[in-house]
Design an enzyme around this catalytic site. Structure first.
Site, PDB file in Angstrom:
ATOM      1  N   ALA A 126       0.866  -1.189   0.000  1.00 61.88           N
ATOM      2  CA  ALA A 126       0.000   0.000   0.000  1.00 61.88           C
ATOM      3  C   ALA A 126       0.896   1.231   0.000  1.00 61.88           C
ATOM      4  O   ALA A 126       2.041   1.194   0.462  1.00 61.88           O
ATOM      5  CB  ALA A 126      -0.917   0.016   1.222  1.00 61.88           C
ATOM      6  N   SER A 129       0.181   8.985   1.688  1.00 61.39           N
ATOM      7  CA  SER A 129       0.719  10.299   1.364  1.00 61.39           C
ATOM      8  C   SER A 129       2.104  10.523   1.944  1.00 61.39           C
ATOM      9  O   SER A 129       2.918  11.242   1.361  1.00 61.39           O
ATOM     10  CB  SER A 129      -0.230  11.386   1.874  1.00 61.39           C
ATOM     11  OG  SER A 129      -0.451  11.215   3.263  1.00 61.39           O
ATOM     12  N   GLN A 132       5.066   4.388   2.342  1.00 62.41           N
ATOM     13  CA  GLN A 132       4.458   3.186   1.771  1.00 62.41           C
ATOM     14  C   GLN A 132       4.929   1.966   2.535  1.00 62.41           C
ATOM     15  O   GLN A 132       5.927   2.000   3.257  1.00 62.41           O
ATOM     16  CB  GLN A 132       4.792   3.069   0.281  1.00 62.41           C
ATOM     17  CG  GLN A 132       6.251   2.931  -0.063  1.00 62.41           C
ATOM     18  CD  GLN A 132       6.482   3.071  -1.568  1.00 62.41           C
ATOM     19  OE1 GLN A 132       5.851   3.896  -2.233  1.00 62.41           O
ATOM     20  NE2 GLN A 132       7.389   2.271  -2.113  1.00 62.41           N
ATOM     21  N   VAL A 133       4.182   0.865   2.369  1.00 61.57           N
ATOM     22  CA  VAL A 133       4.375  -0.331   3.192  1.00 61.57           C
ATOM     23  C   VAL A 133       4.787  -1.502   2.300  1.00 61.57           C
ATOM     24  O   VAL A 133       4.172  -1.751   1.250  1.00 61.57           O
ATOM     25  CB  VAL A 133       3.081  -0.665   3.959  1.00 61.57           C
ATOM     26  CG1 VAL A 133       3.255  -1.951   4.753  1.00 61.57           C
ATOM     27  CG2 VAL A 133       2.693   0.481   4.879  1.00 61.57           C
ATOM     28  N   ASP A 282      -7.727   7.874  13.841  1.00 58.22           N
ATOM     29  CA  ASP A 282      -7.951   7.768  12.395  1.00 58.22           C
ATOM     30  C   ASP A 282      -8.454   6.372  12.021  1.00 58.22           C
ATOM     31  O   ASP A 282      -7.852   5.690  11.188  1.00 58.22           O
ATOM     32  CB  ASP A 282      -6.639   8.074  11.658  1.00 58.22           C
ATOM     33  CG  ASP A 282      -6.867   8.383  10.183  1.00 58.22           C
ATOM     34  OD1 ASP A 282      -7.990   8.776   9.826  1.00 58.22           O
ATOM     35  OD2 ASP A 282      -5.923   8.231   9.390  1.00 58.22           O
TER      36      ASP A 282
END
Length: 556
Positions: A126, A129, A132-133, A282
């Site tokens: 994924a 902003s 990333q992973v 979140d």
């Protein structure tokens, strides 16, 4: 105030965005103060679509992508179509090349990827902003995910916030909208949030802390970090094998025990907010996974909220008032914890909130979204002239996202009923926490000091009474209003006494025979009777008129 010439290019991009989406008035105000022609920024006619807004923010860089993600969780600020369009920024952001990933990981960990990991996928799982992973495996075979921060992201975000800060300050000083919304304060909160998210060491601490706090909930998983493989720009943590709640098929939902699952999730968030004082801020559906064994995993803990004990009490009262449909009570608490600006009308605000809650109560409390109601209350407060605490808005956004997750997993879930079911347990836990050993010893020490000084204080009071030296000072609230009212009462009593004296005097003069007569009666007596009658009519009329005006003002 003028904008920095170094930021003029970036300002033109922002001006074009504002113009395109209907805020040409703000562009023109800033341009007029900076001798700048708005046409130079290449504005187009207003009327950009929600999908275009998401694309425009993505093109402007990570700061604006993150801004779009925040706005996607704020339906009180944007129409529903824009919220839906911006929601894609939570899941779909362009990744950066693996070569840069490899360089960042090697620089941060001090070793090559092949030395630290037995496997490291080049394609990201994924992209977000800020980073990333990638999926990886440690040398002992333990599956992990590695979150890598975007290159040079901190310098770019700092520059973007410098530009936005200048614009926000200008709007605060020169526009009515800025004076009401205080863009600089909002921007500072946003900047601090991103700063925290950019520091992966802080997220490591958040993962550990929330993992400990939620250990009692067997259906909730918080992946734990690999501390030795984590730095401020690289975060390594447990791999969670599951799917986002948004990708679950209807058949997969049938296999889940959805009702107890979402009930435990909601209860765990109430505990985070109202007992622990730190909560995952979140929980949008992209950050909530359903594991293969039917548990819920909370991901991306870079954004957390903190609540002080005093604010916890107020938030609990507001939640209870809204869940029970008591709008006026909720309005009173919001007024008490908020900062007032000039022009605030408490009566109008109470009516608005009462009407808002009553309207939703009529639809059924089981259909009321607590998070949306909190955000609507915050919006009405801003429109009325209140500056609400950021904790209230953040809690509203968090509960709204939980509502969304809950309705995906279990459309019959009632968050209001869940609040009422769990409030007793929450209150009990709050009281036990307040009666901890440290607090108990502190209270005992204060009681010891009070009892020790009490005899001396009583002696001083008794001596002052004996010597006629005791003085009582009263600080009157609205003393001018009280004095004015007392003066009006005294004036009415005085007028009544004067009128009574005129009538008595006229009666006595009726017995005195004089040449001056009116209608055959002593003239002076008749004059006094007429003056008393006129004065009486005037006094009674003024009393009725003032009472009417008072009742009319109270009805407003």
């Amino acid at each position: 105030m003028k904008l920095s010439p170094n930021h003029l290019k970036r300002y033109k991009e922002i001006a074009r965005l504002l113009w395109k989406y209907g805020r040409s008035d703000l562009v023109q105000q800033i341009a007029a103060a900076n001798d700048f022609d708005p046409a130079e920024s290449g504005q187009v006619d207003a009327g950009g679509t929600p999908e275009q807004l998401a694309a425009d923010l993505e093109a402007m860089g990570p700061t604006y992508v993150k801004l779009g993600q925040v706005l996607a969780g704020r339906p009180d600020l944007l129409p529903e179509a824009y919220v839906a369009a911006l929601a894609r920024l939570q899941d779909s952001v362009k990744p950066f090349p693996y070569a840069e990933v490899e360089q960042i990981v090697m620089s941060e960990l001090g070793v090559r990827i092949s030395k630290a990991f037995s496997r490291f996928d080049t394609e990201p799982m994924a992209a977000a902003s800020l980073g990333q992973v990638h999926f990886a495996q440690l040398r002992d075979g333990r599956p992990v995910v590695v979150k890598v921060q975007r290159p040079n992201i901190r310098a770019q975000i700092a520059d973007d916030f410098e530009v936005l800060g200048e614009i926000a300050t200008f709007l605060d000083e020169h526009t009515a909208m800025g004076k009401r919304f205080r863009f600089s304060a909002v921007l500072e909160e946003f900047r601090q949030t991103i700063q925290d998210e950019l520091n992966y060491q802080r997220e490591v601490q958040n993962l550990i802390k929330l993992g400990e706090n939620l250990r009692e909930y067997p259906r909730i998983i918080v992946p734990q970090p690999v501390v030795d493989y984590s730095t401020s720009s690289v975060l390594t943590m447990d791999y969670v094998n599951g799917r986002k709640v948004t990708t679950l098929s209807p058949l997969a939902r049938l296999d889940l025990e959805a009702a107890p699952l979402i009930e435990e999730l909601f209860r765990s968030y109430l505990k985070q907010v109202l007992v622990d004082g730190i909560f995952h801020a979140d929980p949008h559906p992209g950050n909530v996974f359903i594991t293969d064994d039917g548990q819920i995993a909370l991901l991306d803990l870079g954004m957390v909220g903190h609540v002080t004990p005093g604010m916890q009490d107020n938030l609990l009262k507001i939640l209870l008032a809204l869940s029970e449909g008591k709008g006026e009570e909720a309005a009173e608490i919001v007024i008490r914890i908020s900062e007032r600006v000039e022009g605030f009308d408490p009566s109008q605000f109470r009516r608005q909130i009462s009407q808002l809650v009553a309207t939703r109560r009529d639809r059924g409390l089981d259909q009321m979204k607590v998070g949306r109601s909190l955000l609507d209350v915050s919006q009405h407060a801003r429109d009325s002239g209140l500056i609400v605490p950021s904790e209230l808005t953040l809690l509203g956004k968090t509960l709204l996202q939980l509502d969304e997750v809950g309705r995906i997993l279990d459309p019959e879930f009632d968050p209001n009923a869940s609040i009422q079911r769990n409030v007793s347990e929450l209150m009990s836990r709050r009281m036990k926490r307040d009666l901890s050993q440290g607090n108990l010893f502190s209270s005992l020490l204060e009681m010891k000091d009070f009892l020790g000084s009490l005899p001396g204080r009583l002696n001083r009071i008794m001596d002052a009474i004996t010597d006629s030296q005791l003085q009582v000072k009263v600080k009157a609230v609205d003393a001018d209003v009280v004095l004015e009212g007392m003066q009006k009462i005294a004036n009415r009593i005085t007028a009544g006494v004067v009128l009574a004296a005129l009538i008595v005097g006229a009666s006595l003069l009726m017995q005195v025979d004089t040449r001056f007569r009116i209608l055959g009666y002593p003239g002076l007596a008749i004059v006094l009777f007429l003056a008393a009658a006129a004065g009486a009519f005037y006094l009674v009329g003024s009393i009725f008129l003032q009472d009417y005006r008072s009742r009319k003002r109270l009805r407003k």
